[in-house]
Design a protein around this motif. Structure first.
Motif, PDB file in Angstrom:
ATOM      1  N   MET A  95      14.040 -29.793 -67.121  1.00  0.00           N
ATOM      2  CA  MET A  95      14.909 -28.864 -66.634  1.00  0.00           C
ATOM      3  C   MET A  95      16.025 -28.459 -67.208  1.00  0.00           C
ATOM      4  O   MET A  95      16.417 -27.264 -66.773  1.00  0.00           O
ATOM      5  CB  MET A  95      15.058 -29.331 -65.305  1.00  0.00           C
ATOM      6  CG  MET A  95      14.116 -30.522 -64.515  1.00  0.00           C
ATOM      7  SD  MET A  95      12.937 -28.749 -63.680  1.00  0.00           S
ATOM      8  CE  MET A  95      14.006 -27.472 -62.818  1.00  0.00           C
ATOM      9  N   LEU A  96      16.839 -28.766 -68.057  1.00  0.00           N
ATOM     10  CA  LEU A  96      17.912 -28.631 -69.595  1.00  0.00           C
ATOM     11  C   LEU A  96      17.394 -27.539 -70.077  1.00  0.00           C
ATOM     12  O   LEU A  96      18.491 -26.551 -70.548  1.00  0.00           O
ATOM     13  CB  LEU A  96      18.159 -29.569 -69.520  1.00  0.00           C
ATOM     14  CG  LEU A  96      19.488 -31.098 -68.933  1.00  0.00           C
ATOM     15  CD1 LEU A  96      19.397 -32.483 -69.692  1.00  0.00           C
ATOM     16  CD2 LEU A  96      20.367 -30.285 -68.276  1.00  0.00           C
ATOM     17  N   CYS A  97      16.387 -27.234 -70.010  1.00  0.00           N
ATOM     18  CA  CYS A  97      15.703 -26.117 -71.360  1.00  0.00           C
ATOM     19  C   CYS A  97      15.701 -25.110 -69.873  1.00  0.00           C
ATOM     20  O   CYS A  97      15.534 -24.128 -71.121  1.00  0.00           O
ATOM     21  CB  CYS A  97      14.631 -27.172 -71.706  1.00  0.00           C
ATOM     22  SG  CYS A  97      14.728 -26.957 -73.574  1.00  0.00           S
ATOM     23  N   ALA A  98      15.965 -25.473 -68.725  1.00  0.00           N
ATOM     24  CA  ALA A  98      16.075 -24.284 -68.242  1.00  0.00           C
ATOM     25  C   ALA A  98      17.240 -22.864 -67.892  1.00  0.00           C
ATOM     26  O   ALA A  98      16.652 -21.586 -68.608  1.00  0.00           O
ATOM     27  CB  ALA A  98      15.283 -24.434 -66.438  1.00  0.00           C
ATOM     28  N   LEU A 105      17.051 -16.175 -73.200  1.00  0.00           N
ATOM     29  CA  LEU A 105      16.400 -14.426 -72.562  1.00  0.00           C
ATOM     30  C   LEU A 105      17.194 -13.505 -72.632  1.00  0.00           C
ATOM     31  O   LEU A 105      16.906 -11.992 -72.796  1.00  0.00           O
ATOM     32  CB  LEU A 105      15.986 -15.038 -70.810  1.00  0.00           C
ATOM     33  CG  LEU A 105      14.644 -15.387 -71.004  1.00  0.00           C
ATOM     34  CD1 LEU A 105      13.973 -15.495 -69.371  1.00  0.00           C
ATOM     35  CD2 LEU A 105      13.447 -14.549 -71.262  1.00  0.00           C
ATOM     36  N   CYS A 106      18.921 -14.126 -72.071  1.00  0.00           N
ATOM     37  CA  CYS A 106      19.884 -12.508 -71.778  1.00  0.00           C
ATOM     38  C   CYS A 106      20.310 -12.748 -73.303  1.00  0.00           C
ATOM     39  O   CYS A 106      20.366 -11.322 -73.872  1.00  0.00           O
ATOM     40  CB  CYS A 106      20.956 -13.274 -71.150  1.00  0.00           C
ATOM     41  SG  CYS A 106      22.228 -12.304 -71.324  1.00  0.00           S
ATOM     42  N   CYS A 115      12.237 -10.568 -67.834  1.00  0.00           N
ATOM     43  CA  CYS A 115      12.436 -12.050 -67.848  1.00  0.00           C
ATOM     44  C   CYS A 115      10.941 -12.851 -67.421  1.00  0.00           C
ATOM     45  O   CYS A 115      10.891 -13.797 -68.295  1.00  0.00           O
ATOM     46  CB  CYS A 115      13.314 -12.370 -67.020  1.00  0.00           C
ATOM     47  SG  CYS A 115      15.484 -11.787 -67.748  1.00  0.00           S
ATOM     48  N   LEU A 116      10.604 -12.284 -66.367  1.00  0.00           N
ATOM     49  CA  LEU A 116       9.595 -12.652 -65.312  1.00  0.00           C
ATOM     50  C   LEU A 116       8.193 -12.322 -66.809  1.00  0.00           C
ATOM     51  O   LEU A 116       7.851 -13.533 -67.031  1.00  0.00           O
ATOM     52  CB  LEU A 116       8.853 -11.710 -64.318  1.00  0.00           C
ATOM     53  CG  LEU A 116       7.879 -12.480 -63.925  1.00  0.00           C
ATOM     54  CD1 LEU A 116       8.010 -14.127 -63.309  1.00  0.00           C
ATOM     55  CD2 LEU A 116       7.306 -12.078 -62.677  1.00  0.00           C
ATOM     56  N   ASP A 117       8.200 -12.051 -66.995  1.00  0.00           N
ATOM     57  CA  ASP A 117       7.158 -11.686 -68.066  1.00  0.00           C
ATOM     58  C   ASP A 117       7.055 -12.739 -69.667  1.00  0.00           C
ATOM     59  O   ASP A 117       6.619 -13.271 -70.018  1.00  0.00           O
ATOM     60  CB  ASP A 117       7.226 -10.138 -69.296  1.00  0.00           C
ATOM     61  CG  ASP A 117       6.801  -9.397 -67.516  1.00  0.00           C
ATOM     62  OD1 ASP A 117       5.777  -9.577 -66.518  1.00  0.00           O
ATOM     63  OD2 ASP A 117       6.645  -8.168 -68.399  1.00  0.00           O
ATOM     64  N   VAL A 154      13.786 -18.173 -64.731  1.00  0.00           N
ATOM     65  CA  VAL A 154      13.282 -16.534 -64.382  1.00  0.00           C
ATOM     66  C   VAL A 154      13.850 -16.068 -63.403  1.00  0.00           C
ATOM     67  O   VAL A 154      14.662 -15.352 -63.585  1.00  0.00           O
ATOM     68  CB  VAL A 154      11.639 -16.487 -63.563  1.00  0.00           C
ATOM     69  CG1 VAL A 154      12.218 -15.346 -62.633  1.00  0.00           C
ATOM     70  CG2 VAL A 154      10.464 -16.814 -64.346  1.00  0.00           C
ATOM     71  N   LEU A 155      14.556 -16.934 -62.508  1.00  0.00           N
ATOM     72  CA  LEU A 155      15.713 -16.467 -61.391  1.00  0.00           C
ATOM     73  C   LEU A 155      17.230 -16.448 -62.335  1.00  0.00           C
ATOM     74  O   LEU A 155      17.963 -15.749 -62.500  1.00  0.00           O
ATOM     75  CB  LEU A 155      16.207 -17.540 -60.323  1.00  0.00           C
ATOM     76  CG  LEU A 155      14.943 -17.529 -59.819  1.00  0.00           C
ATOM     77  CD1 LEU A 155      14.839 -18.373 -58.452  1.00  0.00           C
ATOM     78  CD2 LEU A 155      14.676 -15.763 -59.470  1.00  0.00           C
ATOM     79  N   LEU A 156      17.174 -18.024 -63.389  1.00  0.00           N
ATOM     80  CA  LEU A 156      18.782 -17.074 -64.100  1.00  0.00           C
ATOM     81  C   LEU A 156      18.401 -16.765 -64.642  1.00  0.00           C
ATOM     82  O   LEU A 156      19.582 -15.711 -65.213  1.00  0.00           O
ATOM     83  CB  LEU A 156      19.254 -19.040 -64.413  1.00  0.00           C
ATOM     84  CG  LEU A 156      20.615 -19.149 -65.225  1.00  0.00           C
ATOM     85  CD1 LEU A 156      21.641 -18.654 -63.880  1.00  0.00           C
ATOM     86  CD2 LEU A 156      20.640 -20.741 -65.464  1.00  0.00           C
ATOM     87  N   GLY A 157      17.477 -16.215 -65.572  1.00  0.00           N
ATOM     88  CA  GLY A 157      17.903 -15.042 -67.039  1.00  0.00           C
ATOM     89  C   GLY A 157      17.601 -14.027 -65.862  1.00  0.00           C
ATOM     90  O   GLY A 157      18.423 -13.084 -66.862  1.00  0.00           O
ATOM     91  N   GLU A 158      17.106 -13.638 -64.795  1.00  0.00           N
ATOM     92  CA  GLU A 158      17.137 -12.293 -64.365  1.00  0.00           C
ATOM     93  C   GLU A 158      18.810 -11.879 -63.862  1.00  0.00           C
ATOM     94  O   GLU A 158      19.240 -10.685 -63.909  1.00  0.00           O
ATOM     95  CB  GLU A 158      16.443 -12.606 -63.246  1.00  0.00           C
ATOM     96  CG  GLU A 158      14.650 -12.613 -63.957  1.00  0.00           C
ATOM     97  CD  GLU A 158      13.655 -11.793 -62.404  1.00  0.00           C
ATOM     98  OE1 GLU A 158      14.277 -11.479 -61.434  1.00  0.00           O
ATOM     99  OE2 GLU A 158      12.499 -11.547 -62.666  1.00  0.00           O
ATOM    100  N   PHE A 159      19.047 -13.426 -63.678  1.00  0.00           N
ATOM    101  CA  PHE A 159      20.562 -12.865 -62.833  1.00  0.00           C
ATOM    102  C   PHE A 159      21.498 -12.667 -64.244  1.00  0.00           C
ATOM    103  O   PHE A 159      22.150 -11.720 -64.005  1.00  0.00           O
ATOM    104  CB  PHE A 159      21.169 -14.529 -62.643  1.00  0.00           C
ATOM    105  CG  PHE A 159      22.347 -14.356 -62.109  1.00  0.00           C
ATOM    106  CD1 PHE A 159      22.957 -14.009 -60.694  1.00  0.00           C
ATOM    107  CD2 PHE A 159      24.270 -15.428 -62.289  1.00  0.00           C
ATOM    108  CE1 PHE A 159      24.186 -13.608 -60.559  1.00  0.00           C
ATOM    109  CE2 PHE A 159      25.004 -14.809 -62.881  1.00  0.00           C
ATOM    110  CZ  PHE A 159      25.463 -14.083 -61.525  1.00  0.00           C
TER     111      PHE A 159
END
Length: 174
Positions: A95-98, A105-106, A115-117, A154-159
């Motif tokens: 979970m910390l790696c997310a 990703l950024c 990001c999703l892909d 995914v969510l944090l990366g897209e944000f």
């Protein structure tokens, strides 16, 4: 005459020997070009950096609890259990790696729509490696940890990527 015989041969030879334009790559809407080599390099970079971070987290937390670090900690699903301290360490590290993966990703991918892909690819490769190393993961704890990590990344990366994409472009003032 010899020049009449050589004319078609010279025309054909010049067509093959003439400098050719580089192959055109398909562009997406933002003007970036489709580059399979870049995508493969980004996938390799994401996997390498992700496993480096996961290994550092696991090594740190497992050593604090006096546990050994081995490949089992990375790839054996049976260790992901809520029934033991070792299992909670595994889940916590995943979970910390997310959020750390979202930062990757950024930095590496830079595009919110990708990001999703890239996250799906990263987690799919992890699934395959776990499967090859220790058999197909059958523990619900592992699937819950991977699913939570996937959604958060995914969510944090897209944000983060969308915030980066929306930053003002500096323009020289005249």
């Amino acid at each position: 005459s010899p020049s009449e015989l050589m004319s078609p041969i010279l025309t054909l030879a010049s067509a093959f020997l003439a400098p050719k334009e580089p192959p055109r790559r398909r562009s997406d809407r933002m003007g970036q070009q489709f580059d399979p080599q870049m995508i493969v390099l980004q996938i390799v970079a994401m996997q390498s950096l992700y496993y480096t971070l996961l290994g550092l987290l696991l090594g740190t937390l497992r050593s604090l609890w006096g546990l050994d670090l081995s490949l089992d900690a990375l790839f054996r699903a049976r260790l992901f259990t809520v029934d033991s301290a070792e299992g909670w360490i595994e889940i916590l590290c995943m979970m910390l790696c997310a959020p750390l993966g979202a930062l990757l990703l950024c930095i590496v991918v830079e595009r919110a729509k990708k990001c999703l892909d890239f996250t799906a690819t990263l987690h799919f490769v992890h699934l395959v490696l776990c499967w090859v190393y220790a058999g197909f993961p059958m523990h619900w704890d592992w699937w819950a940890a991977i699913g939570g990590s996937f959604v958060a990344m995914v969510l944090l990366g897209e944000f983060l990527c969308s915030r980066k994409e929306l930053q003002d472009i500096p323009v020289l003032s005249i």
